[in-house]
Scaffold this motif. Structure first.
Motif, PDB file in Angstrom:
ATOM      1  N   VAL A 181     -15.531 -39.731 -32.862  1.00  0.00           N
ATOM      2  CA  VAL A 181     -14.257 -40.348 -33.500  1.00  0.00           C
ATOM      3  C   VAL A 181     -13.562 -39.689 -34.352  1.00  0.00           C
ATOM      4  CG1 VAL A 181     -13.269 -42.624 -34.452  1.00  0.00           C
ATOM      5  CG2 VAL A 181     -15.310 -42.645 -32.824  1.00  0.00           C
ATOM      6  N   LEU A 182     -12.449 -39.426 -33.853  1.00  0.00           N
ATOM      7  CA  LEU A 182     -11.535 -38.408 -35.133  1.00  0.00           C
ATOM      8  C   LEU A 182     -10.865 -38.907 -35.904  1.00  0.00           C
ATOM      9  CD1 LEU A 182      -9.732 -36.289 -32.142  1.00  0.00           C
ATOM     10  CD2 LEU A 182     -12.073 -35.740 -33.507  1.00  0.00           C
ATOM     11  N   ASP A 183     -10.626 -40.277 -35.947  1.00  0.00           N
ATOM     12  CA  ASP A 183      -9.787 -41.120 -36.911  1.00  0.00           C
ATOM     13  C   ASP A 183     -10.657 -42.285 -37.249  1.00  0.00           C
ATOM     14  OD1 ASP A 183      -7.896 -42.336 -38.385  1.00  0.00           O
ATOM     15  OD2 ASP A 183      -6.647 -42.891 -36.936  1.00  0.00           O
ATOM     16  N   THR A 184     -11.503 -42.030 -38.086  1.00  0.00           N
ATOM     17  CA  THR A 184     -12.540 -43.200 -38.507  1.00  0.00           C
ATOM     18  C   THR A 184     -11.849 -44.257 -39.337  1.00  0.00           C
ATOM     19  OG1 THR A 184     -13.271 -41.970 -40.339  1.00  0.00           O
ATOM     20  CG2 THR A 184     -14.456 -41.826 -38.474  1.00  0.00           C
ATOM     21  N   GLN A 185     -10.835 -43.807 -39.792  1.00  0.00           N
ATOM     22  CA  GLN A 185      -9.885 -44.759 -40.811  1.00  0.00           C
ATOM     23  C   GLN A 185      -9.349 -45.950 -40.175  1.00  0.00           C
ATOM     24  OE1 GLN A 185     -10.231 -44.730 -44.212  1.00  0.00           O
ATOM     25  NE2 GLN A 185     -11.660 -43.181 -43.896  1.00  0.00           N
ATOM     26  N   SER A 186      -8.930 -45.757 -38.950  1.00  0.00           N
ATOM     27  CA  SER A 186      -8.379 -46.713 -38.101  1.00  0.00           C
ATOM     28  C   SER A 186      -9.502 -48.115 -37.205  1.00  0.00           C
ATOM     29  CB  SER A 186      -7.596 -46.172 -36.778  1.00  0.00           C
ATOM     30  OG  SER A 186      -8.316 -45.323 -36.029  1.00  0.00           O
ATOM     31  N   ILE A 187     -10.752 -47.599 -37.451  1.00  0.00           N
ATOM     32  CA  ILE A 187     -11.596 -48.617 -37.022  1.00  0.00           C
ATOM     33  C   ILE A 187     -11.597 -49.830 -37.669  1.00  0.00           C
ATOM     34  CG2 ILE A 187     -14.143 -48.680 -36.520  1.00  0.00           C
ATOM     35  CD1 ILE A 187     -14.484 -45.605 -36.241  1.00  0.00           C
ATOM     36  N   GLY A 188     -11.601 -50.871 -36.960  1.00  0.00           N
ATOM     37  CA  GLY A 188     -11.902 -52.147 -37.817  1.00  0.00           C
ATOM     38  C   GLY A 188     -13.428 -52.631 -38.089  1.00  0.00           C
ATOM     39  N   ARG A 189     -13.797 -52.669 -39.508  1.00  0.00           N
ATOM     40  CA  ARG A 189     -15.156 -52.732 -39.706  1.00  0.00           C
ATOM     41  C   ARG A 189     -15.446 -54.173 -40.219  1.00  0.00           C
ATOM     42  NH1 ARG A 189     -17.184 -46.746 -41.321  1.00  0.00           N
ATOM     43  NH2 ARG A 189     -15.399 -45.587 -40.642  1.00  0.00           N
TER      44      ARG A 189
END
Length: 370
Positions: A181-189
């Motif tokens: 995953v290149l954009d981990t900040q855009s993952i909803g956690r």
């Protein structure tokens, strides 16, 4: 084959026990589990930087110790004994195995050094919304439009709430693949409370999240990654089982009933002897599976399935006996027996239940469902 430990392996185990006895007592374990990260950050730094626990299975060319899954298994056994929460299972096993088995040279050069030194916490988003770690499908889909994008949900992601490196299993039009995953900040956690408070889980939601493929035909690779994960879980369970036995034997020499230590009663001696058999056979099964994983033996699937089934059943039996032989005190929040009991039942579900592994073992051995 010889399962006796080398001098270096014995020293690793001895050092780990010494560190955890000083820094992972009952109060410290609870504080770590209740912290924002779900583990003691300072203890993890000590384990990673001073002992190198996250680097054991990583080749030296990527900043690792160049050992094997055997040493990682021994480390998890000790962590299991002390009930200490850590990101080793997620970062040092699942994510590391995914990177090594996928074989993507660029990803290994970029990601493994940080994982090895413990400064980067990695995880693998895999389980479906039904909580299954499948090797042929995923609830995350990957589509390509100028670049790969991930959409969907993964549940029960170990340390997924705070991992800075996220790998994902995703379905593609051509099959199942592994992605970085290149954009981990855009993952909803979303944090997922666990029965075992020393394990940290999260649900990860992907909505047009950019990713880079590590391997697009990953079914066989996922089978091996799952086997390595099962070996790691078995080692963790074997260590926790030993802790349950030691706690019970110690209590039996302290608790006095009818003017005698309860450990002197023949019926209780028999039950603790049965616990010892469960502990030793669980350790043997776990070590055999770790040997197969560490040496690349062809019998890894059979040994992993066997260890997964046996160690889960053994730990659940020992946890039950530990609670019963401690009496009422064992079900109180203040006593560590409840931590052991929760560890037994939580890990029994992780990466599949014992009955599914027995069925798989029967299939592998050509004898049908067990």
């Amino acid at each position: 084959m010889d399962f006796s430990l080398t001098d270096e392996q014995n020293e690793l185990v001895k050092t780990l026990h010494a560190v955890l006895e000083r820094h992972a007592g009952s109060a410290a374990v609870r504080l770590g589990a209740e912290s924002e990260l779900g583990y003691d950050k300072e203890l993890w730094r000590r384990l990673a930087e001073e002992i190198g626990v996250a680097s054991l299975a990583i080749p030296e060319e990527y900043g690792g110790a160049g050992c094997s899954w055997i040493e990682t298994g021994l480390t998890l056994e000790v962590l299991g004994y002390h009930l200490a929460p850590s990101p080793l299972l997620a970062s040092g096993v699942l994510a590391t195995a995914a990177l090594l088995e996928a074989g993507d040279a660029d990803a290994k050069e970029r990601l493994l050094p940080g994982i090895a030194e413990g400064s980067s916490i990695a995880t693998l988003a895999w389980a479906t919304q039904q909580g299954q770690w499948e090797t042929t499908r995923s609830d995350i889909t990957a589509t390509y439009h100028e670049q790969w994008m991930l959409n969907g949900t993964a549940t029960l992601v170990l340390d997924g709430q705070y991992a800075d490196t996220v790998l994902a299993v995703a379905s593609t039009p051509a099959g199942i693949g592994l992605f970085d995953v290149l954009d981990t900040q855009s993952i909803g956690r979303v944090n997922t409370p666990a029965m075992d408070t020393t394990l940290s889980f999260a649900t990860l939601n992907f909505e047009n999240v950019a990713a880079r493929p590590l391997l697009l035909d990953a079914t066989e690779t996922l089978e091996r990654i799952r086997d390595i994960a099962l070996v790691a879980r078995a080692c963790l369970q074997a260590g926790t089982a030993r802790r349950g036995l030691d706690m019970t034997v110690e209590y039996s020499t302290q608790r006095v009933q009818f003017g005698r230590q309860i450990g002197s009663f023949q019926a209780l001696k028999h039950r603790m002897a049965d616990m010892l058999v469960q502990v030793e056979t669980a350790r043997t099964a776990a070590w055999a599976a770790a040997w197969s994983a560490g040496t690349g033996a062809s019998d890894l699937p059979e040994r992993a399935a066997s260890a997964a089934a046996w160690c889960s059943d053994a730990l659940e039996h020992i946890a039950s006996e530990c609670v019963q032989l401690h009496g009422g005190i064992a079900i109180t929040w203040e006593h560590d027996a409840q931590l052991l009991f929760k560890r037994a039942h939580a890990t029994a579900q992780l990466f599949g239940q014992a009955r599914s592994h027995r069925q798989r073992l029967g299939t592998l051995l050509g004898i049908g469902a067990a």
